[in-house]
Motif scaffolding. Structure first.
Motif, PDB file in Angstrom:
ATOM      1  N   SER A  99      39.765   5.061  14.960  1.00  0.00           N
ATOM      2  CA  SER A  99      39.429   6.305  15.651  1.00  0.00           C
ATOM      3  C   SER A  99      37.958   6.357  16.016  1.00  0.00           C
ATOM      4  N   ASN A 100      37.679   7.004  17.133  1.00  0.00           N
ATOM      5  CA  ASN A 100      36.306   7.256  17.544  1.00  0.00           C
ATOM      6  C   ASN A 100      35.822   8.575  16.964  1.00  0.00           C
ATOM      7  N   ILE A 101      34.552   8.597  16.579  1.00  0.00           N
ATOM      8  CA  ILE A 101      33.877   9.829  16.193  1.00  0.00           C
ATOM      9  C   ILE A 101      32.924  10.170  17.334  1.00  0.00           C
ATOM     10  N   ARG A 102      33.056  11.372  17.870  1.00  0.00           N
ATOM     11  CA  ARG A 102      32.310  11.750  19.066  1.00  0.00           C
ATOM     12  C   ARG A 102      31.262  12.817  18.765  1.00  0.00           C
ATOM     13  N   SER A 103      30.309  12.936  19.667  1.00  0.00           N
ATOM     14  CA  SER A 103      29.215  13.885  19.475  1.00  0.00           C
ATOM     15  C   SER A 103      29.646  15.328  19.676  1.00  0.00           C
TER      16      SER A 103
ATOM     17  N   ILE B 144      29.868   8.147  18.959  1.00  0.00           N
ATOM     18  CA  ILE B 144      28.691   7.849  18.149  1.00  0.00           C
ATOM     19  C   ILE B 144      28.986   6.824  17.072  1.00  0.00           C
ATOM     20  N   THR B 145      30.250   6.698  16.678  1.00  0.00           N
ATOM     21  CA  THR B 145      30.658   5.652  15.752  1.00  0.00           C
ATOM     22  C   THR B 145      32.185   5.605  15.761  1.00  0.00           C
TER      23      THR B 145
ATOM     24  N   LEU C  75      38.139  17.985  14.755  1.00  0.00           N
ATOM     25  CA  LEU C  75      37.659  18.314  13.418  1.00  0.00           C
ATOM     26  C   LEU C  75      36.283  17.710  13.206  1.00  0.00           C
ATOM     27  N   PHE C  76      35.405  18.489  12.566  1.00  0.00           N
ATOM     28  CA  PHE C  76      34.039  18.041  12.296  1.00  0.00           C
ATOM     29  C   PHE C  76      34.005  17.309  10.962  1.00  0.00           C
ATOM     30  N   THR C  77      33.371  16.129  10.950  1.00  0.00           N
ATOM     31  CA  THR C  77      33.398  15.307   9.754  1.00  0.00           C
ATOM     32  C   THR C  77      32.145  14.452   9.673  1.00  0.00           C
ATOM     33  N   GLN C  78      32.039  13.701   8.597  1.00  0.00           N
ATOM     34  CA  GLN C  78      30.962  12.730   8.423  1.00  0.00           C
ATOM     35  C   GLN C  78      31.589  11.358   8.271  1.00  0.00           C
ATOM     36  N   ALA C  79      31.033  10.377   8.980  1.00  0.00           N
ATOM     37  CA  ALA C  79      31.568   9.016   8.920  1.00  0.00           C
ATOM     38  C   ALA C  79      30.448   8.026   9.192  1.00  0.00           C
ATOM     39  N   ASN C  80      30.412   6.960   8.432  1.00  0.00           N
ATOM     40  CA  ASN C  80      29.396   5.916   8.621  1.00  0.00           C
ATOM     41  C   ASN C  80      27.993   6.504   8.682  1.00  0.00           C
ATOM     42  N   ARG C  81      27.727   7.469   7.796  1.00  0.00           N
ATOM     43  CA  ARG C  81      26.413   8.105   7.689  1.00  0.00           C
ATOM     44  C   ARG C  81      26.042   8.919   8.927  1.00  0.00           C
TER      45      ARG C  81
END
Length: 480
Positions: free
Chosen positions: A154-158, A167-168, A188-194
């Motif tokens: 999955s992509n994490i977007r800004s 962004i990661t 959903l807002f989350t934290q991933a790969n710092r």
């Protein structure tokens, strides 16, 4: 993390004792080592039990200014404490070998740590010639995180939508902590790969009942708690002796947690221990002593592993010299100077639960020399990313559109929103890309971000006018 606090509160009280009785310091010898040793003997008596979102006073040469609602705050004697939100500005004094004075202050802040971690805090140690101005507001409520797992790569977007930058990315099975939702519950807002960002709700398996259980997170709002955002400068002159590190702000996050900060307009995620310096009129330097940090400025991010540092050029807005802002993206990382920070490494280990161990990078001449060692190949791949280096790195904004030579020329990846059978992608292997509409299905679909630039095979008249593909589009189309 208690270790760093304990260590530097020792410096704090020691500097107080030395400032009160300089004759006693001189009697013990005027060497820097003797002064520092005396400072550390007072470790247990100053700020050892500092509270969360609390600042502890150093010696008489610390200057502090307060917001109007705290005009009666008492912060002028050894071990005085005030809420961090009361501080408008704090300034510590440089090391003075003759008098034995050394301005040191200690703060514990909550930053973006959840309220359910009452024993955890981000530790700030300000020492030497440093001025720190609070740019954060009241401590925002941090919701309890909802544990979740990524169902697919999955992509994490800004932001909460396909039109936001990647962004990661995370693999299937990656553990997430969800803390917010979009207005329509689709993201959903989350934290991933710092890094912090947004993931599609359809791609996660959450332990809470539904996305509606999470609080709404406004993607346009940036809520920084007290001292989570700040402006700062450090003196131009260096230490007068080797036993004393240069004036700096040292920050350490709780073990296992990453915290988000903003320093001089630069977004910084800290996953252990960093030292920040910013001489007036110069660049800000972020040095990672342990773990990893990520600096983001002018739309570009730069990972900074332990043993490396990066600089960000600063420029003060016209008429506002006290508030410098980033004038350029972070520079490529360089090796840190071990001698510059060796004083931190030499501190007595019995004072610390987790001692600072400054990486010894002296065996390498520069980054290129470091990266010639095959043992450093994985680390070097993360140090920087340029279009054309053969690495498709979403953390640097690379995708099949911005850098096709890295992301499609040699191979695609699940999560790039291009269903590419040439790389084994199909509905079963990569439902994120292939489940519904995808680039190459001969349908121009703006709903997934397709247009003449992002997907010419479907949308560009020169690529078939939406009627077909073309040789070289990396899609083998027997229909053409």
């Amino acid at each position: 993390m208690k270790a760093l606090r304990t260590l530097w509160t020792a410096l704090l009280l020691g500097s107080l004792l030395i400032g009160i009785a300089p004759e006693q310091s001189a009697a013990q010898g005027d060497s820097c080592a003797a002064v520092v040793e005396q400072v550390m003997t007072a470790v247990e008596n100053a700020c050892s039990r500092i509270g969360r979102n609390e600042a502890c006073y150093g010696n008489a040469q610390i200057e502090a200014r307060f917001i109007k609602t705290y005009t009666d705050a008492q912060f002028n004697r050894p071990a005085d404490r005030v809420p961090v939100e009361a501080l408008r500005m704090i300034r510590t004094s440089p090391f003075d070998r003759a008098s034995g004075l050394w301005g040191v202050a200690v703060m514990d802040i909550q930053a973006n740590l959840p309220d359910t971690l009452p024993g955890q805090a981000v530790h700030f140690v300000i020492y030497g010639d440093v001025t720190l101005e609070n740019a954060g507001g009241p401590q925002p409520a941090i919701p309890d995180p909802c544990p979740a797992t990524a169902l697919a790569p999955s992509n994490i977007r800004s932001g909460p939508g396909l039109n936001y930058n990647v962004i990661t990315s995370v693999p299937a099975g990656y553990d997430l902590l969800l803390t917010g939702r979009s207005e329509d519950d689709a993201w959903l807002f989350t934290q991933a790969n710092r890094m912090q960002g947004w993931i599609a709700a359809s791609l996660v398996d959450m332990t809470c009942n539904s996305a509606a259980d999470l609080p709404y997170h406004d993607p346009e709002a940036t809520a920084y708690g007290p001292m989570q955002a700040f402006y700062f400068t450090t003196g131009l002159s260096g230490p007068t002796c080797q036993e004393v590190p240069p004036s700096a702000l040292v920050i350490q996050s709780p073990e296992g947690y990453t915290v988000a900060l903003n320093a001089n307009g630069v977004d910084i995620t800290v996953g252990s221990t960093v030292a920040l310096t910013a001489p007036p009129g110069g660049a800000m330097t972020i040095t990672t002593l342990q773990g990893q940090a990520i600096a983001t400025a002018r739309g570009q991010s730069q990972p900074i592993p332990a043993g490396f540092q990066t600089q960000i050029a600063l420029a003060a807005p016209p008429g506002d010299p006290a508030h410098p802002m980033p004038a350029a993206p972070p520079e490529p990382p360089q090796l840190l100077d071990p001698a510059m920070w060796s004083a931190l490494d030499a501190l007595p280990g019995e004072l610390m639960d987790v001692p600072i161990e400054v990486p010894d990078m002296s065996q390498w001449r520069d980054v290129d020399d470091f990266c010639t060692d095959p043992a450093n190949a994985d680390l070097c791949a993360d140090l920087s990313s340029l279009c054309g280096d053969g690495w498709c790195d979403p953390g640097f904004g690379e995708d099949e559109y911005s850098c096709p030579v890295d992301c499609t020329g040699e191979g695609g990846y699940c999560g790039d929103f291009v269903c590419d059978p040439g790389f084994g992608e199909n509905v079963e292997s990569c439902p994120e890309d292939c489940e519904e509409s995808y680039c190459g299905d001969l349908l121009c679909d703006p709903g997934i971000g397709e247009d003449a630039n992002s997907c010419p095979v479907d949308c560009d008249n020169m690529g078939g006018g939406g009627e077909g593909g073309y040789c070289g589009d990396l899609l083998c189309d027997p229909g053409l």
